[in-house]
Design a protein around this motif. Structure first.
Motif: not given
Ligand code: ATP
Ligand code: MG
Length: 432
Positions: A83-101
């Motif tokens: 499951g990790t690869a898809g989660a990381v791809r999605s995290y990058l594709e949708h800019g989920l890093y913009n929400s607070p860490a």
């Protein structure tokens, strides 16, 4: 005509068993919510390159186990082996890093690996996984481990052993890999064929091999913990002391290396003696380099995945009681056409109020209806006949205690039944 069977290494989850799945999934979702972890759902198939790049070209998963095929458009796609690869791809594709860490996600997903099917090793299996992004503190590692540990506690799973290790960062690992290569090259003739090929590609995986010859040769191999750089050592000490501070017991096991390439620093496994050869139920660790490797900014991250089939195997072996499902709260039996119609109306009204009500749907005799109600595990029954309809009065019977309560059939049956069943519920004891 020949019956077509399910594919090797796949399982149907049938009624009677699916309730158990739902029960553990509910606990997982609930615990995740308490920990501020949101669900992420990613597709079952992805661009094959995603897994090659993240899981790693040299791993068993990518080399031997992937379900890869060409789609009708000529693209190479792969069913997710983890499951990790898809989660990381999605995290990058949708800019989920913009929400607070830290960004925290969980998933419940089927996974696909072309493996030799055996007990606890399937070709389609299911994982509950958690991924945390944006924190490099050792207490995040300890918190993640505590989360998994708490989950097992909540499910009443006993006798799990937590094993932890650090496999360092690419810098200290390079040094270590060199030492390991030298060590195993001197013992090459004792290694299995797979491990001989691992010697060049990924010598750390030899430590994880279950072949007796390899396990023997691995005794006395250099230990990664002796090669950790200052930062990695401090991180590992931090994880251990954070675990100590919340009384989580662990064993440091230098042979825990994990099968996927992306891990750095902390790795851990929960193992159970109730699983036989496939003893690991949950595995995880840090993957501080993966997000960057996948094209993002350097982002520390960590996660784990827990195999649900293996979890249920342990729970079965430990005879853990599951919450009793109540497929039927009230069975309304009937005698005669008019009563059957009335039972049907009543059942529909009760269901609208979320009461699991059932009535005769196949034209059984009263006797057969009562037997059927018993099979359904009906908690309560009500019998309707001409007499009951005429008087507008019925009797609800608690099938466990035998207690009988009169009800007015012409007035708010939902409300009257709610009062009866709440009273009974208070007396019931609950499992996990
Ligand atoms: P193993 O050493 O058993 O092959 P792994 O290192 O390949 O496990 P991971 O990729 O870390 O396993 O997956 C995490 C968890 O998923 C495992 O601990 C296990 O519970 C479950 N799992 C992995 N592969 C399978 C499989 N083929 N069938 C059933 N469960 C599996
Ligand atoms: Mg495996």
């Amino acid at each position: 005509m020949e019956l077509i069977k399910a594919q090797r290494g796949t399982q149907d989850i049938l009624p009677g068993n699916s309730e158990r799945w739902q029960a553990v999934e509910e606990v997982m979702r609930d615990e995740a919510a308490v920990n501020g972890i949101s669900e992420i759902r990613t597709p079952v198939f992805e661009d094959t390159r995603l897994f090659q790049r993240s899981v790693g070209e040299t791993t068993d998963v990518v080399q031997k186990e992937m379900y890869t095929f060409e789609d009708k458009g000529g693209r190479s796609v792969t069913l997710k082996p983890e499951g990790t690869a898809g989660a990381v791809r999605s995290y990058l594709e949708h800019g989920l890093y913009n929400s607070p860490a830290p960004q925290k996600f969980y998933y419940l997903t089927p996974c696909y690996r072309y493996e030799k099917a055996q007990a606890g090793r399937l070709r389609e299996f299911h994982q509950f996984g958690v991924e945390l992004f944006g924190t490099s503190l050792p207490l995040a590692d300890a918190g993640l481990i505590a989360f998994a540990n708490g989950l097992f506690d909540r499910l009443c799973v006993k006798n799990l052993k937590l094993k932890i290790n650090s496999i360092g960062c690419p810098t200290c690992r390079a040094e270590y890999t060199k030492a390991l290569k030298t060590y195993f090259t001197e013992r090459k003739d004792r290694l299995c064929e797979t491990c001989r090929s691992r010697l060049d590609r990924n010598p750390m995986r030899i430590l994880d091999c279950k072949e007796p010859g390899c396990a023997e040769a691995a005794k006395g191999a250099p230990r990664i913990l002796d090669y950790l750089c200052g930062d990695c050592k401090a991180h590992f000490e931090g994880v251990k002391s954070a675990l100590d501070s919340i009384q989580i017991e662990y064993e440091v096991d230098p042979s825990i290396v994990r099968g996927l390439d992306y891990y750095t620093r902390t790795v851990f496994e929960f193992v159970s003696a109730d699983l036989g050869a496939q003893s690991t139920v949950c595995g995880g660790g840090r993957y501080d380099g993966l997000v960057e490797e996948m094209g993002g900014k350097p982002t520390p991250a960590l996660g784990f995945a827990l195999g649900i089939e293996r979890l249920l195997m342990i729970m079965e072996a430990q005879q853990i009681e599951f919450p009793e499902p109540h497929p039927c709260e009230l069975y309304i039996a009937s005698v005669g056409e008019a009563a059957r119609k009335r039972a049907f109306q009543m059942a529909c009204g009760l269901r609208e109020c979320s009461v699991a009500a059932a009535c005769d749907e196949v034209g059984r005799s009263l006797n057969a209806q009562m037997k059927y109600a018993d099979k359904l595990g009906a908690q309560f029954t009500l019998v309707l006949g001409d007499d009951e309809l005429e008087k507008g009065l019925g009797v609800v019977k608690n099938m466990k205690t035998g207690e009988k309560t009169k009800v007015n059939l012409n007035n708010d049956i939902e409300g009257q039944f709610a009062a009866i069943s709440t009273r009974a519920e208070d007396e019931e004891d609950l499992s996990f």
